[in-house]
Each structure stands twice: as structure tokens, then as C-alpha cells.
Design a protein around this motif. Structure first.
Motif, PDB file in Angstrom:
ATOM      1  N   ALA A 156       0.800  -1.267  -0.066  1.00  0.00           N
ATOM      2  CA  ALA A 156       0.065   0.043  -0.049  1.00  0.00           C
ATOM      3  C   ALA A 156       1.005   1.205  -0.070  1.00  0.00           C
ATOM      4  O   ALA A 156       0.374   1.986  -0.658  1.00  0.00           O
ATOM      5  CB  ALA A 156      -0.774   0.004   1.133  1.00  0.00           C
ATOM      6  N   GLU A 157       1.843   1.332   0.611  1.00  0.00           N
ATOM      7  CA  GLU A 157       2.947   2.191   0.710  1.00  0.00           C
ATOM      8  C   GLU A 157       3.424   2.712  -0.508  1.00  0.00           C
ATOM      9  O   GLU A 157       3.497   3.790  -0.969  1.00  0.00           O
ATOM     10  CB  GLU A 157       3.903   2.119   1.828  1.00  0.00           C
ATOM     11  N   ILE A 158       4.052   1.452  -1.454  1.00  0.00           N
ATOM     12  CA  ILE A 158       4.438   1.880  -2.590  1.00  0.00           C
ATOM     13  C   ILE A 158       3.648   2.148  -3.614  1.00  0.00           C
ATOM     14  O   ILE A 158       4.043   3.270  -4.488  1.00  0.00           O
ATOM     15  CB  ILE A 158       5.482   0.941  -2.972  1.00  0.00           C
ATOM     16  N   ARG A 161       1.217   6.869  -6.668  1.00  0.00           N
ATOM     17  CA  ARG A 161       0.077   7.892  -6.906  1.00  0.00           C
ATOM     18  C   ARG A 161       0.478   9.178  -6.590  1.00  0.00           C
ATOM     19  O   ARG A 161      -0.053  10.053  -7.361  1.00  0.00           O
ATOM     20  CB  ARG A 161      -0.918   7.320  -6.055  1.00  0.00           C
ATOM     21  N   SER A 162       1.222   9.400  -5.829  1.00  0.00           N
ATOM     22  CA  SER A 162       1.669  10.559  -5.309  1.00  0.00           C
ATOM     23  C   SER A 162       2.640  11.334  -6.705  1.00  0.00           C
ATOM     24  O   SER A 162       2.475  12.231  -7.183  1.00  0.00           O
ATOM     25  CB  SER A 162       2.693  10.888  -4.256  1.00  0.00           C
ATOM     26  N   ALA A 163       3.275  10.456  -7.327  1.00  0.00           N
ATOM     27  CA  ALA A 163       3.986  10.862  -8.749  1.00  0.00           C
ATOM     28  C   ALA A 163       2.930  11.437  -9.596  1.00  0.00           C
ATOM     29  O   ALA A 163       3.189  12.456 -10.435  1.00  0.00           O
ATOM     30  CB  ALA A 163       4.973   9.805  -9.193  1.00  0.00           C
ATOM     31  N   ASN A 164       1.863  10.457  -9.891  1.00  0.00           N
ATOM     32  CA  ASN A 164       0.756  10.800 -10.638  1.00  0.00           C
ATOM     33  C   ASN A 164      -0.031  12.108 -10.285  1.00  0.00           C
ATOM     34  O   ASN A 164      -0.127  13.148 -11.200  1.00  0.00           O
ATOM     35  CB  ASN A 164      -0.324   9.689 -10.874  1.00  0.00           C
ATOM     36  N   ASP A 165      -0.324  12.286  -8.975  1.00  0.00           N
ATOM     37  CA  ASP A 165      -1.249  13.389  -8.828  1.00  0.00           C
ATOM     38  C   ASP A 165      -0.457  14.670  -8.358  1.00  0.00           C
ATOM     39  O   ASP A 165      -0.536  15.756  -8.938  1.00  0.00           O
ATOM     40  CB  ASP A 165      -2.215  12.955  -7.496  1.00  0.00           C
ATOM     41  N   SER A 166       0.531  14.526  -7.384  1.00  0.00           N
ATOM     42  CA  SER A 166       1.250  15.587  -6.675  1.00  0.00           C
ATOM     43  C   SER A 166       2.055  16.144  -7.807  1.00  0.00           C
ATOM     44  O   SER A 166       2.389  17.296  -7.774  1.00  0.00           O
ATOM     45  CB  SER A 166       1.572  15.430  -5.410  1.00  0.00           C
ATOM     46  N   VAL A 167       2.868  15.389  -8.265  1.00  0.00           N
ATOM     47  CA  VAL A 167       3.902  15.965  -9.323  1.00  0.00           C
ATOM     48  C   VAL A 167       3.476  16.205 -10.628  1.00  0.00           C
ATOM     49  O   VAL A 167       3.661  17.219 -11.088  1.00  0.00           O
ATOM     50  CB  VAL A 167       4.956  15.005  -9.453  1.00  0.00           C
ATOM     51  N   GLN A 168       2.988  15.206 -11.377  1.00  0.00           N
ATOM     52  CA  GLN A 168       2.499  15.299 -12.859  1.00  0.00           C
ATOM     53  C   GLN A 168       1.283  15.968 -12.669  1.00  0.00           C
ATOM     54  O   GLN A 168       1.511  17.243 -13.738  1.00  0.00           O
ATOM     55  CB  GLN A 168       2.301  14.021 -13.361  1.00  0.00           C
ATOM     56  N   ARG A 169       0.197  15.948 -12.104  1.00  0.00           N
ATOM     57  CA  ARG A 169      -0.979  16.935 -12.238  1.00  0.00           C
ATOM     58  C   ARG A 169      -0.994  18.279 -11.601  1.00  0.00           C
ATOM     59  O   ARG A 169      -1.123  19.220 -12.066  1.00  0.00           O
ATOM     60  CB  ARG A 169      -2.380  15.999 -11.531  1.00  0.00           C
ATOM     61  N   GLY A 207       6.073  -7.311  -4.724  1.00  0.00           N
ATOM     62  CA  GLY A 207       7.424  -6.759  -4.626  1.00  0.00           C
ATOM     63  C   GLY A 207       7.769  -5.389  -4.233  1.00  0.00           C
ATOM     64  O   GLY A 207       7.216  -4.878  -3.647  1.00  0.00           O
ATOM     65  N   ASP A 208       8.720  -5.045  -5.118  1.00  0.00           N
ATOM     66  CA  ASP A 208       9.043  -3.507  -5.049  1.00  0.00           C
ATOM     67  C   ASP A 208       8.351  -2.683  -6.287  1.00  0.00           C
ATOM     68  O   ASP A 208       8.794  -1.735  -6.743  1.00  0.00           O
ATOM     69  CB  ASP A 208      10.280  -3.205  -5.078  1.00  0.00           C
ATOM     70  N   LEU A 209       7.636  -3.479  -7.095  1.00  0.00           N
ATOM     71  CA  LEU A 209       7.052  -2.929  -8.390  1.00  0.00           C
ATOM     72  C   LEU A 209       5.598  -2.709  -8.181  1.00  0.00           C
ATOM     73  O   LEU A 209       4.729  -3.039  -7.459  1.00  0.00           O
ATOM     74  CB  LEU A 209       7.223  -4.068  -9.531  1.00  0.00           C
ATOM     75  N   VAL A 210       5.367  -1.229  -8.796  1.00  0.00           N
ATOM     76  CA  VAL A 210       3.914  -1.120  -9.031  1.00  0.00           C
ATOM     77  C   VAL A 210       3.519  -0.783 -10.412  1.00  0.00           C
ATOM     78  O   VAL A 210       4.126  -0.075 -11.064  1.00  0.00           O
ATOM     79  CB  VAL A 210       3.641   0.334  -8.266  1.00  0.00           C
ATOM     80  N   ILE A 266      11.276   6.198  -6.066  1.00  0.00           N
ATOM     81  CA  ILE A 266      11.166   5.721  -7.436  1.00  0.00           C
ATOM     82  C   ILE A 266      12.478   5.469  -8.100  1.00  0.00           C
ATOM     83  O   ILE A 266      13.206   6.440  -8.330  1.00  0.00           O
ATOM     84  CB  ILE A 266      10.270   6.510  -8.190  1.00  0.00           C
ATOM     85  N   THR A 267      12.885   4.305  -8.452  1.00  0.00           N
ATOM     86  CA  THR A 267      14.183   4.088  -8.979  1.00  0.00           C
ATOM     87  C   THR A 267      14.245   3.748 -10.513  1.00  0.00           C
ATOM     88  O   THR A 267      15.139   3.903 -11.011  1.00  0.00           O
ATOM     89  CB  THR A 267      14.996   2.854  -8.172  1.00  0.00           C
ATOM     90  N   ASP A 268      13.027   3.051 -10.960  1.00  0.00           N
ATOM     91  CA  ASP A 268      13.188   2.503 -12.162  1.00  0.00           C
ATOM     92  C   ASP A 268      11.789   2.603 -12.863  1.00  0.00           C
ATOM     93  O   ASP A 268      10.718   2.836 -11.971  1.00  0.00           O
ATOM     94  CB  ASP A 268      13.463   1.161 -12.374  1.00  0.00           C
ATOM     95  N   HIS A 269      11.668   2.961 -14.018  1.00  0.00           N
ATOM     96  CA  HIS A 269      10.250   3.372 -14.854  1.00  0.00           C
ATOM     97  C   HIS A 269      10.360   2.410 -16.192  1.00  0.00           C
ATOM     98  O   HIS A 269      11.500   2.569 -16.935  1.00  0.00           O
ATOM     99  CB  HIS A 269       9.974   4.532 -15.012  1.00  0.00           C
ATOM    100  N   TRP A 270       9.250   1.573 -16.490  1.00  0.00           N
ATOM    101  CA  TRP A 270       9.089   1.127 -17.886  1.00  0.00           C
ATOM    102  C   TRP A 270       7.213   1.505 -18.182  1.00  0.00           C
ATOM    103  O   TRP A 270       6.653   1.494 -17.375  1.00  0.00           O
ATOM    104  CB  TRP A 270       8.987  -0.352 -17.608  1.00  0.00           C
ATOM    105  N   ALA A 271       7.292   1.938 -19.585  1.00  0.00           N
ATOM    106  CA  ALA A 271       6.015   2.364 -19.809  1.00  0.00           C
ATOM    107  C   ALA A 271       5.665   1.537 -21.224  1.00  0.00           C
ATOM    108  O   ALA A 271       6.407   1.515 -22.254  1.00  0.00           O
ATOM    109  CB  ALA A 271       5.633   3.601 -19.741  1.00  0.00           C
TER     110      ALA A 271
END
Length: 143
Positions: free
Chosen positions: A9-11, A16-24, A80-83, A122-127
Motif C-alpha cells: 500500500a505504501e509503494i 500515486r503521489s507521482a501521478n497526482d502531486s507531481v504530474q498533475r 514486491g517492489d514494483l507498482v 522511485i528508482t526505475d520506470h517502464w511504460a
């Protein structure tokens, strides 16, 4: 490596903070805290650098070009450590975007991304993103 449900839930909340607070919302002070110094974007957008400065520039570019820029998050799954997040980005094209003059069009396109979160950052991103759908809506493609 699996985490207890509270860790998952924490990760998810960090992503979600990256999406809402940073991007938006444009909270780039939070960006500096959330994205690790050695962050790697394994599928960077366009010609942006595959590092944290490139990702910040991507977010700034979208926010400047699209009024009301935001992601509707449809689903998040953590293991694990992925969202993994399935979302639709939305906004109105009111500013220059990669050489495309403002069209005033409401746009939307789907994205599925995976972010690795370690030690609260956040250490890595794939999309996978429907970039063709975006550019088609902007009138930048034919056929």
C-alpha cells in the motif's frame, strides 16, 4: 522479494503521489524527493534523456502543453517492489507540444507503466503508451 500488504500500500501511494502531486499539480519539490538520484527510465518518451532530469522535463513539457493535465488511474497492482498502473492521461492542448502548435483539442491516451520503489523512492520506470493515439488526436499523423 515480497512485502507485507502495508508495504505494498505504501509503494502504491508513492506512485500515486507521482501521478497526482507531481504530474498533475506540478509539485517538483516532491519530485526531487520521490525520484532517486540514480533513477532510470527504461522506456523514455521521445528524445528525452532516460534519467531523472529527462523525466522531469517530460512532466514539465506535458504540463505546459496541456491544460488540466492529469491521469485517471483505473488500476494499480503492486508486487514486491514494483507498482503497475493502468491509466488514461487527459488534458486540453493549449500550448506548444514538441513543435505542434496548440489545437485546443481535448486529448486522452492510455498508458500502462511499472515503477520500482525502493527505500521510499522511485528508482526505475517502464511504460507502454498509446503515443500514436496522442499524435493522431493532435493531427500530427496521417492515415
Amino acid at each position: 522479494m515480497s512485502q507485507p500488504d502495508s508495504g505494498l500500500a505504501e509503494i502504491k501511494a508513492i506512485v500515486r503521489s507521482a501521478n497526482d502531486s507531481v504530474q498533475r499539480d506540478g509539485d517538483f519539490a516532491l519530485f526531487e524527493r520521490l525520484y532517486a538520484q540514480d533513477y532510470i527510465d527504461h522506456t523514455p518518451f521521445g528524445d528525452f534523456a532516460p534519467d531523472r532530469s529527462g523525466t522531469r522535463m517530460i512532466y514539465e513539457t506535458f504540463r505546459a502543453a496541456f491544460a488540466s493535465w492529469h491521469a485517471d488511474i483505473h488500476q494499480q497492482i503492486a508486487e514486491g517492489d514494483l507498482v503497475t498502473t493502468y491509466k488514461t492521461y487527459r488534458g486540453r492542448h493549449d500550448g506548444n507540444f514538441l513543435g505542434i502548435s496548440p489545437t485546443g483539442r481535448e486529448i486522452h491516451f492510455a498508458v500502462i507503466d511499472i515503477m520500482r520503489v525502493r527505500n521510499g523512492q522511485i528508482t526505475d520506470h517502464w511504460a507502454v503508451a498509446d503515443a500514436m493515439g496522442l499524435f493522431t488526436q493532435l493531427g500530427a499523423t496521417t492515415g
